[in-house]
Write an enzyme that holds these catalytic residues in place. Sequence first.
Site, mmCIF file in Angstrom:
data_model
loop_
_atom_site.group_PDB
_atom_site.id
_atom_site.type_symbol
_atom_site.label_atom_id
_atom_site.label_comp_id
_atom_site.label_asym_id
_atom_site.label_seq_id
_atom_site.Cartn_x
_atom_site.Cartn_y
_atom_site.Cartn_z
ATOM 1 N N HIS A 239 -69.770 21.916 65.516
ATOM 2 C CA HIS A 239 -69.368 22.589 64.277
ATOM 3 C C HIS A 239 -70.454 23.501 63.728
ATOM 4 C CE1 HIS A 239 -65.821 20.167 64.277
ATOM 5 N NE2 HIS A 239 -66.433 19.035 63.982
ATOM 6 N N ASP B 72 -63.478 9.916 69.181
ATOM 7 C CA ASP B 72 -62.588 9.918 68.018
ATOM 8 C C ASP B 72 -61.104 10.166 68.292
ATOM 9 O OD1 ASP B 72 -63.338 12.512 68.622
ATOM 10 O OD2 ASP B 72 -64.240 12.942 66.678
#
Length: 324
Positions: free
Chosen positions: A128, A242
């Site tokens: 990110h 995740d």
Amino acid sequence: MQPTGPILPLRAWTSARWGITLPPTHRFPIEKYALIRDAVIRRGILPPDAVLEPDRVEPWALRLVHTQRFIDSVMNGTMTPDETRRLGFPWGEDLRERSLRTVQGTLEASRDALDRGAGITLAGGTHHAFADHGEGFCVFNDVAIAIRVLQREGRIVRALIIDLDVHQGNGTANLFSLDEDIFTFSMHGAKNYPFHKERSTLDIELEDGCSDSTYLALLEQQLGPAFDGARPDIVFYLAGSDPYVHDRFGRLGLTLDGLRTRDQVVVEGCRRRGHPLVLTMAGGYARDLADIAFIHSESVRVVVDTFGPSVGPHPGSLRRTELL
């Protein structure tokens, strides 16, 4: 691109010793990195002397990807309140130290991949991070920096990034959006963070609750064309834990078996095609930290079993609950 010279044993890089001081209620499970390191050793996947700690990355390497202003703000603690809020971490010397070590760990793993067939970092995948700011718990973009360093060294031209974290690697997609030599492949939750998506070379968006069968069918369908389109000298695999059904922020439905099969599809695909592979951990927020350690250590096991002899027991010989 096959490694040249004698076959060297696989190893992993860990920055777990450099933690971050976070409030007790913080959402990020910083403890997971030590648990992953310990699980890899305790389960016999790699011997203790094959799990190494990196130095700090050199400043010139950061400048290949990030702006000087952003680098200075991290190094000198001059990030604005808005910037730290966007990042999700409070600034501190511990954050700076860990960030520098994590990037170097991925760089060392990428050199290992070219020399040994595969490289492993027990952190990284900070996808990110943009050129001029960090966000989503990502400070510097470790994979982007490693690619630019290897290109500068003349060791690679083209790279493929297989990002199977549940959140799109928006920073990575943005950084390479105009670079035809870097193929960015992302499978992620359509309705999950980041809510403004960047454009990867290939984006596969998944609906909430996506099952093992749907996920794996899509992966096998799209991975071959990604390999063919990328023609990579090296592959970076962001093996986020995740997508797991019990992840707090994942919103998908993958089981432990599904995640292991996912890893096998990617890793064995690289092996068959002769592509050096770099494994990074990326994100993971399961409610039970033992799940995170187990999932990521299984990813390491798949790489070790595929690219080199495993020194440890069969995966079934140690229960997940024994990792804490």
